[in-house]
Design a protein around this motif. Structure first.
Motif, mmCIF file in Angstrom:
data_model
loop_
_atom_site.group_PDB
_atom_site.id
_atom_site.type_symbol
_atom_site.label_atom_id
_atom_site.label_comp_id
_atom_site.label_asym_id
_atom_site.label_seq_id
_atom_site.Cartn_x
_atom_site.Cartn_y
_atom_site.Cartn_z
ATOM 1 N N ILE A 138 16.769 33.705 47.505
ATOM 2 C CA ILE A 138 16.019 32.457 48.046
ATOM 3 C C ILE A 138 17.024 31.214 48.105
ATOM 4 O O ILE A 138 17.533 30.552 47.041
ATOM 5 N N GLY A 139 17.638 30.704 49.197
ATOM 6 C CA GLY A 139 18.478 29.572 49.223
ATOM 7 C C GLY A 139 17.531 28.334 49.576
ATOM 8 O O GLY A 139 16.543 28.485 50.411
ATOM 9 N N GLY A 140 17.865 27.380 48.688
ATOM 10 C CA GLY A 140 17.289 26.146 48.888
ATOM 11 C C GLY A 140 16.026 25.925 47.861
ATOM 12 O O GLY A 140 16.082 26.897 47.131
ATOM 13 N N ALA A 141 15.308 24.967 48.195
ATOM 14 C CA ALA A 141 14.084 24.765 47.144
ATOM 15 C C ALA A 141 13.234 25.896 47.443
ATOM 16 O O ALA A 141 12.836 26.112 48.627
ATOM 17 N N PRO A 142 12.773 26.802 46.425
ATOM 18 C CA PRO A 142 11.836 27.667 46.750
ATOM 19 C C PRO A 142 10.451 27.311 47.196
ATOM 20 O O PRO A 142 10.108 26.239 46.376
ATOM 21 N N ARG A 143 9.951 28.285 47.776
ATOM 22 C CA ARG A 143 8.187 27.812 47.917
ATOM 23 C C ARG A 143 7.535 28.922 46.962
ATOM 24 O O ARG A 143 7.761 29.876 47.041
ATOM 25 N N ALA A 144 6.466 28.312 46.528
ATOM 26 C CA ALA A 144 5.677 29.195 45.599
ATOM 27 C C ALA A 144 5.151 30.424 46.370
ATOM 28 O O ALA A 144 5.167 31.489 45.602
ATOM 29 N N ASP A 145 4.562 30.447 47.598
ATOM 30 C CA ASP A 145 4.175 31.628 48.147
ATOM 31 C C ASP A 145 5.255 32.619 48.322
ATOM 32 O O ASP A 145 4.883 33.994 47.984
ATOM 33 N N VAL A 146 6.341 32.049 48.705
ATOM 34 C CA VAL A 146 7.475 32.965 49.176
ATOM 35 C C VAL A 146 7.873 33.765 47.772
ATOM 36 O O VAL A 146 7.933 34.933 47.662
ATOM 37 N N VAL A 147 8.041 32.919 46.562
ATOM 38 C CA VAL A 147 8.397 33.631 45.157
ATOM 39 C C VAL A 147 7.319 34.428 44.873
ATOM 40 O O VAL A 147 7.773 35.503 44.255
ATOM 41 N N ARG A 148 6.188 34.028 44.903
ATOM 42 C CA ARG A 148 5.128 35.068 44.419
ATOM 43 C C ARG A 148 5.079 36.383 45.421
ATOM 44 O O ARG A 148 4.881 37.342 44.663
ATOM 45 N N ALA A 149 4.941 36.325 46.536
ATOM 46 C CA ALA A 149 5.230 37.323 47.479
ATOM 47 C C ALA A 149 6.345 38.394 47.153
ATOM 48 O O ALA A 149 6.104 39.732 47.000
ATOM 49 N N ARG A 150 7.567 37.897 46.680
ATOM 50 C CA ARG A 150 8.906 38.699 46.543
ATOM 51 C C ARG A 150 8.628 39.154 45.181
ATOM 52 O O ARG A 150 9.066 40.410 44.878
ATOM 53 N N LEU A 151 8.016 38.420 44.180
ATOM 54 C CA LEU A 151 7.862 38.810 42.808
ATOM 55 C C LEU A 151 6.893 40.117 42.819
ATOM 56 O O LEU A 151 6.958 41.123 42.089
ATOM 57 N N ASP A 152 5.855 39.825 43.625
ATOM 58 C CA ASP A 152 4.826 40.883 43.763
ATOM 59 C C ASP A 152 5.470 42.234 44.110
ATOM 60 O O ASP A 152 5.040 43.260 43.935
ATOM 61 N N GLU A 153 6.290 42.018 45.364
ATOM 62 C CA GLU A 153 7.014 43.363 45.616
ATOM 63 C C GLU A 153 7.739 43.953 44.629
ATOM 64 O O GLU A 153 7.765 45.383 44.745
ATOM 65 N N VAL A 154 8.279 43.026 43.787
ATOM 66 C CA VAL A 154 9.241 43.836 42.849
ATOM 67 C C VAL A 154 8.338 44.327 41.731
ATOM 68 O O VAL A 154 8.770 45.370 41.308
ATOM 69 N N LEU A 155 7.367 43.922 41.540
ATOM 70 C CA LEU A 155 6.170 44.400 40.566
ATOM 71 C C LEU A 155 5.533 45.552 41.007
ATOM 72 O O LEU A 155 4.685 45.990 40.280
ATOM 73 N N GLY A 156 5.795 45.661 42.391
ATOM 74 C CA GLY A 156 4.676 46.879 42.832
ATOM 75 C C GLY A 156 3.252 46.416 43.262
ATOM 76 O O GLY A 156 2.377 47.398 43.068
ATOM 77 N N ARG A 157 2.971 45.241 42.987
ATOM 78 C CA ARG A 157 1.546 44.572 43.045
ATOM 79 C C ARG A 157 1.117 44.298 44.590
ATOM 80 O O ARG A 157 2.190 43.620 45.287
ATOM 81 N N GLN A 158 -0.053 44.200 45.085
ATOM 82 C CA GLN A 158 -0.381 43.918 46.267
ATOM 83 C C GLN A 158 -0.408 42.255 46.228
ATOM 84 O O GLN A 158 -0.784 41.759 45.344
ATOM 85 N N HIS A 159 -0.067 41.697 47.297
ATOM 86 C CA HIS A 159 0.078 40.410 47.575
ATOM 87 C C HIS A 159 -0.975 39.896 48.671
ATOM 88 O O HIS A 159 -0.892 40.524 49.545
ATOM 89 N N VAL A 160 -1.840 39.070 48.138
ATOM 90 C CA VAL A 160 -2.729 38.417 49.033
ATOM 91 C C VAL A 160 -2.506 36.909 49.259
ATOM 92 O O VAL A 160 -2.816 36.299 48.254
ATOM 93 N N ASP A 161 -2.254 36.394 50.341
ATOM 94 C CA ASP A 161 -1.834 35.175 50.686
ATOM 95 C C ASP A 161 -3.172 34.504 50.936
ATOM 96 O O ASP A 161 -3.570 34.569 52.325
ATOM 97 N N ILE A 162 -3.768 33.603 50.352
ATOM 98 C CA ILE A 162 -4.804 32.986 50.630
ATOM 99 C C ILE A 162 -4.358 31.403 50.996
ATOM 100 O O ILE A 162 -3.871 30.737 50.223
ATOM 101 N N ARG A 163 -4.670 31.095 52.053
ATOM 102 C CA ARG A 163 -4.489 29.837 52.934
ATOM 103 C C ARG A 163 -5.431 28.842 53.399
ATOM 104 O O ARG A 163 -6.574 29.392 53.814
#
Length: 148
Positions: free
Chosen positions: A123-148
């Motif tokens: 991730i280049g530049g200031a990270p966004r929380a939703d992006v970090v959580r989604a990518r971390l969930d992918e690494v951890l093999g968890r389902q990511h639900v984006d609630i906006r």
């Protein structure tokens, strides 16, 4: 040069600068696939126990980076709420070798590293929380639900 031509040139410069700014802003905090390179704590100059059991958020910063403290708080908070994850901040101010090795051209730059030390996301530049959580969930093999 007449007034109309001067105004046209001025408007074209403003439009070009705006376009460049919008493209730059859109690229900030955007996640791209990782290099697949293996990262070991010792290669970053950190203690072996500082990496997470399941994932590590490696943040490259510098002393003069104005966005790095906020990024560190964000990444640290996400790591704290994620079992098995850790946040590690690496100061590149006096480590140009690491900046070259990891091709860091802006700070902050964040790497999402899996349990085996493989860089899965960058991730280049200031990270966004939703992006970090989604990518971390992918690494951890968890389902990511984006609630906006």
């Amino acid at each position: 040069m007449d007034l109309v031509a001067a105004l046209a040139i001025g408007a074209a410069l403003v439009a070009a600068a705006t376009a460049v700014g919008l493209v730059w802003r859109a690229r900030q905090g955007r996640a791209v696939g990782g290099s697949g390179e293996r990262v070991r704590p010792a290669s970053l100059g950190v203690e072996a126990g500082r990496f997470g059991e399941r994932a590590t958020l490696v943040q490259f910063s510098t002393e003069f980076c104005s966005r790095c403290p906020a990024a560190a708080r964000l990444l640290g908070g996400i790591a704290d709420e994620t079992p098995g994850a850790r946040h590690v901040e690496v100061d590149l101010t006096h480590r140009a070798d690491l900046a070259r090795r990891f091709d860091v051209t802006q700070t902050p730059t964040t790497l999402v590293v899996d349990a085996d030390g493989i860089v899965r996301t960058r991730i280049g530049g200031a990270p966004r929380a939703d992006v970090v959580r989604a990518r971390l969930d992918e690494v951890l093999g968890r389902q990511h639900v984006d609630i906006r």
